[in-house]
Design a protein around this motif. Sequence first.
Motif, PDB file in Angstrom:
ATOM      1  N   MET A 158       0.829  -1.198   0.000  1.00 60.18           N
ATOM      2  CA  MET A 158       0.000   0.000   0.000  1.00 60.18           C
ATOM      3  C   MET A 158       0.869   1.257   0.000  1.00 60.18           C
ATOM      4  SD  MET A 158      -3.352   1.064   2.157  1.00 60.18           S
ATOM      5  CE  MET A 158      -2.659   0.964   3.755  1.00 60.18           C
ATOM      6  N   VAL A 159       2.069   1.164   0.498  1.00 57.56           N
ATOM      7  CA  VAL A 159       2.971   2.315   0.520  1.00 57.56           C
ATOM      8  C   VAL A 159       3.267   2.783  -0.906  1.00 57.56           C
ATOM      9  CG1 VAL A 159       5.280   3.095   1.154  1.00 57.56           C
ATOM     10  CG2 VAL A 159       3.976   1.682   2.736  1.00 57.56           C
ATOM     11  N   ALA A 160       3.446   1.832  -1.816  1.00 53.69           N
ATOM     12  CA  ALA A 160       3.764   2.178  -3.208  1.00 53.69           C
ATOM     13  C   ALA A 160       2.613   2.918  -3.869  1.00 53.69           C
ATOM     14  CB  ALA A 160       4.118   0.924  -3.992  1.00 53.69           C
ATOM     15  N   VAL A 161       1.386   2.428  -3.701  1.00 52.62           N
ATOM     16  CA  VAL A 161       0.244   3.098  -4.338  1.00 52.62           C
ATOM     17  C   VAL A 161       0.043   4.486  -3.721  1.00 52.62           C
ATOM     18  CG1 VAL A 161      -1.598   2.100  -2.892  1.00 52.62           C
ATOM     19  CG2 VAL A 161      -2.097   2.824  -5.212  1.00 52.62           C
ATOM     20  N   TYR A 162       0.248   4.621  -2.422  1.00 51.87           N
ATOM     21  CA  TYR A 162       0.133   5.925  -1.763  1.00 51.87           C
ATOM     22  C   TYR A 162       1.116   6.916  -2.386  1.00 51.87           C
ATOM     23  CZ  TYR A 162       0.094   9.529   1.843  1.00 51.87           C
ATOM     24  OH  TYR A 162       0.004  10.729   2.505  1.00 51.87           O
ATOM     25  N   LEU A 186      -5.623  12.576  -0.704  1.00 56.39           N
ATOM     26  CA  LEU A 186      -5.519  11.340   0.054  1.00 56.39           C
ATOM     27  C   LEU A 186      -6.014  11.606   1.468  1.00 56.39           C
ATOM     28  CD1 LEU A 186      -2.026  10.252  -1.232  1.00 56.39           C
ATOM     29  CD2 LEU A 186      -4.168   9.023  -1.626  1.00 56.39           C
ATOM     30  N   ARG A 187      -6.818  10.683   1.995  1.00 55.68           N
ATOM     31  CA  ARG A 187      -7.446  10.908   3.296  1.00 55.68           C
ATOM     32  C   ARG A 187      -7.431   9.632   4.121  1.00 55.68           C
ATOM     33  NH1 ARG A 187      -9.912  15.048   6.333  1.00 55.68           N
ATOM     34  NH2 ARG A 187     -11.509  14.093   7.589  1.00 55.68           N
ATOM     35  N   PHE A 188      -7.021   9.766   5.379  1.00 55.83           N
ATOM     36  CA  PHE A 188      -7.099   8.652   6.321  1.00 55.83           C
ATOM     37  C   PHE A 188      -8.400   8.789   7.086  1.00 55.83           C
ATOM     38  CE2 PHE A 188      -6.064   6.360  10.252  1.00 55.83           C
ATOM     39  CZ  PHE A 188      -5.623   5.166   9.695  1.00 55.83           C
ATOM     40  N   TRP A 191      -6.874   4.252   4.372  1.00 56.84           N
ATOM     41  CA  TRP A 191      -6.528   5.333   3.452  1.00 56.84           C
ATOM     42  C   TRP A 191      -7.439   5.297   2.227  1.00 56.84           C
ATOM     43  CZ3 TRP A 191      -3.653   9.462   4.191  1.00 56.84           C
ATOM     44  CH2 TRP A 191      -2.720   9.451   5.227  1.00 56.84           C
ATOM     45  N   TYR A 192      -7.852   6.485   1.797  1.00 52.37           N
ATOM     46  CA  TYR A 192      -8.708   6.639   0.625  1.00 52.37           C
ATOM     47  C   TYR A 192      -8.118   7.706  -0.283  1.00 52.37           C
ATOM     48  CZ  TYR A 192     -12.258   4.142   3.277  1.00 52.37           C
ATOM     49  OH  TYR A 192     -12.928   3.196   3.995  1.00 52.37           O
ATOM     50  N   ARG A 232     -15.484  10.303  -6.563  1.00 49.93           N
ATOM     51  CA  ARG A 232     -15.676   9.085  -5.779  1.00 49.93           C
ATOM     52  C   ARG A 232     -14.529   8.926  -4.781  1.00 49.93           C
ATOM     53  NH1 ARG A 232     -20.147   5.968  -8.107  1.00 49.93           N
ATOM     54  NH2 ARG A 232     -19.325   4.306  -6.818  1.00 49.93           N
ATOM     55  N   PHE A 233     -14.764   8.079  -3.802  1.00 50.36           N
ATOM     56  CA  PHE A 233     -13.757   7.706  -2.816  1.00 50.36           C
ATOM     57  C   PHE A 233     -13.333   6.274  -3.125  1.00 50.36           C
ATOM     58  CE2 PHE A 233     -15.983  11.147  -1.012  1.00 50.36           C
ATOM     59  CZ  PHE A 233     -15.208  11.717  -0.020  1.00 50.36           C
ATOM     60  N   PHE A 234     -12.017   6.041  -3.219  1.00 52.00           N
ATOM     61  CA  PHE A 234     -11.487   4.710  -3.495  1.00 52.00           C
ATOM     62  C   PHE A 234     -10.556   4.301  -2.359  1.00 52.00           C
ATOM     63  CE2 PHE A 234     -12.416   6.578  -7.616  1.00 52.00           C
ATOM     64  CZ  PHE A 234     -13.130   5.576  -8.242  1.00 52.00           C
ATOM     65  N   ALA A 235     -10.828   3.151  -1.763  1.00 54.07           N
ATOM     66  CA  ALA A 235      -9.965   2.627  -0.698  1.00 54.07           C
ATOM     67  C   ALA A 235      -8.662   2.138  -1.318  1.00 54.07           C
ATOM     68  CB  ALA A 235     -10.664   1.493   0.037  1.00 54.07           C
ATOM     69  N   LEU A 236      -7.540   2.594  -0.785  1.00 51.60           N
ATOM     70  CA  LEU A 236      -6.241   2.209  -1.346  1.00 51.60           C
ATOM     71  C   LEU A 236      -6.014   0.710  -1.278  1.00 51.60           C
ATOM     72  CD1 LEU A 236      -5.776   5.250  -1.435  1.00 51.60           C
ATOM     73  CD2 LEU A 236      -3.498   4.851  -0.554  1.00 51.60           C
ATOM     74  N   ASP A 237      -6.507   0.051  -0.232  1.00 52.98           N
ATOM     75  CA  ASP A 237      -6.274  -1.393  -0.112  1.00 52.98           C
ATOM     76  C   ASP A 237      -7.116  -2.221  -1.084  1.00 52.98           C
ATOM     77  OD1 ASP A 237      -8.693  -0.968   1.187  1.00 52.98           O
ATOM     78  OD2 ASP A 237      -8.178  -2.169   2.942  1.00 52.98           O
ATOM     79  N   ARG A 238      -8.006  -1.575  -1.840  1.00 48.60           N
ATOM     80  CA  ARG A 238      -8.787  -2.280  -2.863  1.00 48.60           C
ATOM     81  C   ARG A 238      -8.273  -2.016  -4.277  1.00 48.60           C
ATOM     82  NH1 ARG A 238     -14.903  -1.358  -0.721  1.00 48.60           N
ATOM     83  NH2 ARG A 238     -14.606  -2.325   1.312  1.00 48.60           N
ATOM     84  N   ILE A 239      -7.253  -1.175  -4.389  1.00 52.16           N
ATOM     85  CA  ILE A 239      -6.639  -0.938  -5.697  1.00 52.16           C
ATOM     86  C   ILE A 239      -5.679  -2.083  -5.968  1.00 52.16           C
ATOM     87  CG2 ILE A 239      -5.163   0.588  -7.065  1.00 52.16           C
ATOM     88  CD1 ILE A 239      -6.293   2.947  -5.447  1.00 52.16           C
TER      89      ILE A 239
END
Length: 74
Positions: free
Chosen positions: A1-5, A40-42, A47-48, A60-67
């Motif tokens: 998730m760090v990479a996508v963030y 980006l919002r926690f 994280w979203y 829209r809001f996208f959860a980072l852990d679902r990308i």
Amino acid sequence: MVAVYGDLLMAIQERHSVQIIYYTASRDAVTERLIDPYHLRFFRGAWYVIAYCHYRREIRFFALDRIRQWSAGG
């Protein structure tokens, strides 16, 4: 998730679109989306990314852990 963030943060700063493969839990489906990330919002322990979704034509809001995958888009 760090990479996508980190990649999304760079896309926000440089105002680039991002192509994502996103898992939607409510439909148990995976879709490809082109997004323009704004922020980006926690929130509530996750994280979203807040982004304009070209597929839905709305913000829209996208959860980072679902990308599942991402790359610089058009």
